[in-house]
Scaffold this active site. Structure first.
Site, PDB file in Angstrom:
ATOM      1  N   ARG A 265       4.308  26.256  -4.476  1.00 29.44           N
ATOM      2  CA  ARG A 265       3.452  25.094  -4.749  1.00 29.44           C
ATOM      3  C   ARG A 265       2.272  25.626  -5.848  1.00 29.44           C
ATOM      4  NH1 ARG A 265       0.062  20.940  -1.202  1.00 29.44           N
ATOM      5  NH2 ARG A 265      -1.377  22.696  -0.869  1.00 29.44           N
TER       6      ARG A 265
ATOM      7  N   MET B 290       1.454  -7.845   1.220  1.00 27.43           N
ATOM      8  CA  MET B 290       0.339  -6.924   0.563  1.00 27.43           C
ATOM      9  C   MET B 290      -0.815  -7.073   1.155  1.00 27.43           C
ATOM     10  SD  MET B 290      -1.000  -7.499  -3.364  1.00 27.43           S
ATOM     11  CE  MET B 290       0.697  -7.121  -4.087  1.00 27.43           C
TER      12      MET B 290
ATOM     13  N   TYR C  75       8.293 -12.234   5.023  1.00 26.04           N
ATOM     14  CA  TYR C  75       9.151 -12.049   4.100  1.00 26.04           C
ATOM     15  C   TYR C  75      10.621 -11.600   4.627  1.00 26.04           C
ATOM     16  CZ  TYR C  75       5.919 -12.418   0.227  1.00 26.04           C
ATOM     17  OH  TYR C  75       4.834 -12.809  -0.598  1.00 26.04           O
TER      18      TYR C  75
END
EC number: 5.1.1.1
Length: 315
Positions: free
Chosen positions: A90, A255, A207
């Site tokens: 990294r 949300m 939802y």
């Protein structure tokens, strides 16, 4: 950052942040402590590094060259740290980089690296990286060394060297699931109930209507959602708490809200200003993370800006 810095400044001499902009903010609170910038700098940030007396961690040969050119042009000497890639692939300089000319004249105030598998104490790569780090650090005799971040600290003293870098451990995040530890959680989070609905058997929630009531149920809509850091992946998996009662999240996380089954809360206990525990005595950050399919680090760093934050000293 500001509240944590105030709590630690009388006890800690060295701080690490990711970016120069964070270092500038922190310098106003910490006039004398060392502040390291883990990501080093972009070329247009070097002036601020010097102006605010920040210590860049040089992660690549290109950064080393840019820094040396700046110092040569401006006739200045300024402390830097070097990060080695000891095996994580990294950040950091490779062993081949250390053989290049610019490194022969570099005089860092710290050399450091980072462990890839410190949260798995029995992983052989921990010792392999430690040995790699020692070999690379020998190029800079007498320079202080740092290898262990939060989980690495719990691997034992041979990983500590001259300086350790606790981050998530400051907030009570467990180093791993295997090592006994005495860390205490420091974060609690509550969320308000905004509406209560009484559902009949067969009614669905949220939802996609992914949850269906198997029997009559009392469902609360709670004012926290994925915009606040309660991950969408926790839908139909995680829970909130009221006293000692686990209240499952039902349906998808929205949300700005989510739904929980509060059928086990006595009707008489419900109030207009009622809150439920998201993180607290019955569910710490790590437990919420497991239910969401992630790690405690992501939960903490995802917590949004809309919360009212209350900081308690000396507790």
């Amino acid at each position: 950052m500001e509240e944590v810095a105030r709590a630690l400044r009388d006890h800690v001499k060295t701080f690490f942040v990711a970016h120069p902009e964070e270092g500038k903010r922190l310098r106003s609170l910490l006039p004398s402590q060392r502040i390291f910038i883990l990501h080093g700098f972009l070329p247009n940030q070097i002036d601020d590094i010097v102006r605010y007396n920040l210590v860049p961690v040089l992660n690549s040969y290109a950064q080393v060259k840019q820094w040396q050119n700046f110092c040569k042009v401006h006739g200045c000497r300024h402390p830097v740290a070097l990060q080695f890639d000891s095996g994580m692939s990294r950040f950091g300089l490779s062993e081949e980089d250390l053989d290049r000319e610019a490194l022969s004249s570099c005089q860092p105030v710290l050399v450091m690296s980072h462990l890839a598998c410190a949260d798995h104490p029995n992983d052989a790569s921990n010792e392999w990286q430690r040995q790699n780090f020692i070999r690379m650090a020998q190029r800079f005799p007498g320079v202080p060394r740092s290898l262990a971040a939060s989980s690495g600290i719990f691997l034992g003293s041979k990983y500590h060297f001259d300086l350790v870098r606790p981050g998530a451990a400051l907030y009570g995040i467990a180093p791993n699931e295997e090592t006994p530890h005495s860390l205490k959680p420091v974060v609690e989070l509550d969320a308000r109930i905004l509406q209560i609905r009484h559902l009949t058997k067969g009614a669905s929630v949220g939802y996609g209507l992914t949850w269906e009531a198997k029997h009559a149920a009392r469902i609360a809509t709670v004012g926290i959602g994925y915009a606040d850091g309660f991950l969408r992946s926790a839908g139909n998996k995680a829970a909130l708490w009221w006293r000692d009662k686990r209240l499952p999240v039902v349906g998808r996380v929205s949300m700005d809200s989510l739904s929980v089954d509060i059928s086990t809360i006595p009707e008489a206990a419900l109030t207009d200003d009622m809150s439920l525990s998201v993180i607290g005595p019955h569910q710490d950050v790590d437990a919420l993370a497991r239910a969401s399919g992630t790690i405690g680090y992501e939960i903490l760093t995802s917590l949004g800006s809309r919360f009212s934050r209350i900081y308690c000293d000396n507790e």
